[in-house]
Write an enzyme that holds these catalytic residues in place. Structure first.
Site, mmCIF file in Angstrom:
data_model
loop_
_atom_site.group_PDB
_atom_site.id
_atom_site.type_symbol
_atom_site.label_atom_id
_atom_site.label_comp_id
_atom_site.label_asym_id
_atom_site.label_seq_id
_atom_site.Cartn_x
_atom_site.Cartn_y
_atom_site.Cartn_z
ATOM 1 N N ASP A 84 -6.908 9.998 -4.211
ATOM 2 C CA ASP A 84 -6.284 8.855 -3.232
ATOM 3 C C ASP A 84 -4.765 8.818 -4.273
ATOM 4 O O ASP A 84 -4.520 9.021 -5.163
ATOM 5 C CB ASP A 84 -6.961 7.980 -3.098
ATOM 6 C CG ASP A 84 -6.491 6.905 -1.910
ATOM 7 O OD1 ASP A 84 -5.917 7.373 -1.127
ATOM 8 O OD2 ASP A 84 -6.951 5.746 -2.064
ATOM 9 N N ASN A 85 -4.025 8.078 -3.314
ATOM 10 C CA ASN A 85 -2.643 7.866 -3.719
ATOM 11 C C ASN A 85 -2.161 8.737 -4.648
ATOM 12 O O ASN A 85 -1.456 8.718 -5.615
ATOM 13 C CB ASN A 85 -2.852 6.590 -4.495
ATOM 14 C CG ASN A 85 -3.396 5.288 -3.959
ATOM 15 O OD1 ASN A 85 -2.483 4.960 -2.891
ATOM 16 N ND2 ASN A 85 -4.308 4.516 -4.328
ATOM 17 N N CYS A 120 0.917 -1.260 0.075
ATOM 18 C CA CYS A 120 -0.098 0.006 0.002
ATOM 19 C C CYS A 120 0.888 1.353 -0.063
ATOM 20 O O CYS A 120 1.930 1.200 0.629
ATOM 21 C CB CYS A 120 -0.897 -0.027 1.248
ATOM 22 S SG CYS A 120 -2.001 1.392 1.160
HETATM 23 N N1 LIG Z 1 -12.130 -2.072 -5.980
HETATM 24 C C1 LIG Z 1 -11.252 -1.486 -5.196
HETATM 25 N N2 LIG Z 1 -9.923 -1.941 -5.517
HETATM 26 C C2 LIG Z 1 -8.997 -1.649 -4.643
HETATM 27 C C3 LIG Z 1 -8.990 -1.104 -3.444
HETATM 28 C C4 LIG Z 1 -10.727 -0.595 -3.236
HETATM 29 O O1 LIG Z 1 -10.924 0.037 -2.111
HETATM 30 N N3 LIG Z 1 -11.568 -1.035 -4.026
HETATM 31 N N4 LIG Z 1 -8.032 -0.379 -2.934
HETATM 32 C C5 LIG Z 1 -6.848 -0.368 -3.441
HETATM 33 C C6 LIG Z 1 -5.546 -0.019 -2.610
HETATM 34 S S1 LIG Z 1 -5.230 1.215 -1.944
HETATM 35 C C7 LIG Z 1 -4.714 -1.176 -2.292
HETATM 36 S S2 LIG Z 1 -3.446 -0.777 -1.497
HETATM 37 C C8 LIG Z 1 -4.992 -2.639 -2.871
HETATM 38 C C9 LIG Z 1 -4.780 -3.722 -1.471
HETATM 39 O O2 LIG Z 1 -5.035 -4.733 -2.056
HETATM 40 P P1 LIG Z 1 -5.469 -5.918 -1.010
HETATM 41 O O3 LIG Z 1 -6.557 -5.609 0.031
HETATM 42 O O4 LIG Z 1 -5.740 -7.380 -1.519
HETATM 43 O O5 LIG Z 1 -4.181 -6.238 -0.180
HETATM 44 O O6 LIG Z 1 -6.318 -3.035 -3.311
HETATM 45 C C10 LIG Z 1 -6.522 -1.693 -4.145
HETATM 46 N N5 LIG Z 1 -7.886 -2.023 -4.929
HETATM 47 MO MO LIG Z 2 -3.336 1.421 -0.687
#
Ligand SMILES: Nc1nc2c(c(=O)[nH]1)N[C@H]1C(S)=C(S)[C@@H](COP(=O)(O)O)O[C@H]1N2
Ligand SMILES: [Mo]
Length: 446
Positions: free
Chosen positions: A321-322, A188
């Protein structure tokens, strides 16, 4: 001696220099032996029937299957998945009251939505491949509720600036394209943000150093899928991915440049299995995107729609985000001044080099006696990763605030995937591919 990293004289420096392209880069500086190296008892009966598992359910929804098919001994072994069979107390009153989760995971944003990491010591002890019950989770909202029927019928629409628009089920995806398995490290973007928040508060919540996990991901190359739909030359520039979560400002979505997404060397996958088992609900069941070498935020879970477009994703969280805003922008300012978030320069895609100490643990007390010559030594251990396929080439540790540095030994467990041929009905065939430098598991004709 009690070690406090936030205020300690121990510093770690890791350097990445231009190296081989390998999309997964977790390296453990050591000496480090994974507990998974020891031979295991006989593997459980393979669950594959034909292309992949039916019933197509993760361990937490379908209790009997706890492990994926076993890998050859020379490879880092698959960890035992210990996803519980009960819903944790903390989840009972939330929309995720059907998702079975390891109660020992540390919840970073209260009960809901679920954002968690393992204790760093547990993550480290588990070895190179992280079992699902210790894999960090980042959910912006509730997990889309997908049962067996919904999983079978799950479709992904691929449309936009393409010659051939298609809607595919997961099974069709697996029949149309070669199946591949890659070891990929997810991180993350907020990993270790707690330390940053101590120095100066950011807008993000406090991740410890365990917002990182490595797993074997099985699916098909995104590049193969793109070739199949034939993006329109000259017009198509971006590939947008959308998840099925329903969030206050619309579903989660983000995008990749088409030139990256269409490049097989970057190893982007549309994946339906993790460590040889169907994805857990928290990790995107039934299907997700996997983007090696970039922040986890680019790997969209519960993948529903792929749009080929002339512009980047317009999803709310693609902008909000990010991002890594300039140092001078204070949190309040960032909240009120929209333009920072829409400036494409501040997006985070490829991961930066990072490393953290796992042993000794935070606040661990070390008893260092001096009874004999060999006493009084302690081996510091930790992990390091690079991004964008860059290899970590050195890790140096200082015990005197950077005056002198000690070179650490680095282990590269991922290299073992390059040295072996492997055939398996679930993972496919792996063979040494000197050019790609990662495990290449191609569909076996059954
Ligand atoms: N649909 C969806 N995809 C997502 C997210 C989410 O909230 N919704 N979070 C993202 C983020 S910020 C991260 S760091 C990763 C985490 O993947 P994991 O929960 O399988 O470790 O998924 C990403 N993909
Ligand atoms: Mo993330």
């Amino acid at each position: 001696m009690a070690i406090e990293y936030l205020d300690s004289p121990i510093s770690v420096l890791s350097l990445v220099t231009e190296g081989l392209y390998s999309p997964y880069e977790t390296s453990l500086f050591t000496p480090f032996t994974s507990p998974n190296d020891s031979p295991k008892s006989e593997p459980s009966t393979p669950v594959s029937e034909g292309l992949f598992f039916y019933p197509f359910l993760p361990a937490s929804l379908d209790v009997p299957t706890r492990n994926g098919p076993r890998l050859p001994k020379a490879l880092p072994q698959l960890p035992d998945n210990a996803t519980p069979v009960e819903v944790a107390k903390a989840d009972r009153e939330t929309p995720d009251n059907w998702v079975k989760r390891n109660p020992d995971l540390i919840r970073l944003t209260g009960k809901h939505p679920f954002n968690c990491e393992a204790k760093l010591s547990s993550l480290f002890e588990a070895g190179f491949l992280t079992p699902a019950h210790l894999h960090y989770v980042r959910n912006h909202g509730a997990v889309p509720h997908v049962n067996e029927d919904i999983a079978r019928e799950w479709t992904m629409r691929i449309h936009g600036l393409v010659q051939r628009e298609v809607t595919l089920t997961v099974q069709q995806l697996s029949q149309l394209f070669p199946i591949v398995t890659l070891p990929v490290t997810f991180v993350c973007a907020g990993n270790r943000r707690k330390e940053q928040n101590v120095v100066r508060k950011t807008l993000g919540f406090s991740w410890g150093a365990a917002g990182v996990s490595t797993a074997l991901w099985t699916g098909v190359y995104l590049a193969d899928v793109l070739e199949y739909v034939r993006p329109k030359r000259g017009q198509a520039k971006h590939v947008i991915f959308e998840g099925a979560d329903s969030l206050p400002n619309g579903p989660y979505g983000t995008s990749q440049r088409l030139s990256w997404a269409a490049n097989k060397e970057r190893g982007m996958l549309i994946a339906w299995a993790m460590n040889g088992l169907p994805l857990e609900p928290d990790h995107g069941f039934p299907v997700r995107l996997v983007v090696p070498g970039q922040i986890g935020g680019r790997s969209v879970k519960w993948l529903k729609r792929i749009e080929i477009s002339d512009r980047e994703s317009q999803h709310h969280l693609h902008f909000w985000d990010n991002k890594l805003l300039p140092t001078q922008v204070m949190p309040d300012q960032a909240r009120s001044e929209k333009h920072w978030w829409y400036d494409p320069r501040y997006i985070i895609t490829e991961l930066n080099v990072n490393s953290a100490i796992a042993k000794p643990d935070h606040r661990e007390t070390l008893i260092i006696s001096k009874r004999s010559e060999s006493d009084g030594f302690y081996t510091i251990r930790g992990y390091a990763y690079g991004g964008g396929g860059r290899r970590v080439t050195r890790v140096e540790v200082s015990l005197d605030e950077g005056v002198t540095w000690n070179l650490a030994t680095i282990e590269y467990p991922e290299d073992r995937f390059r040295e072996i041929c492997h055939m398996d009905p679930v993972y496919g065939i792996s063979r040494l591919d000197a050019k790609r430098h990662f495990i290449l598991l191609v569909l076996l004709e059954l």
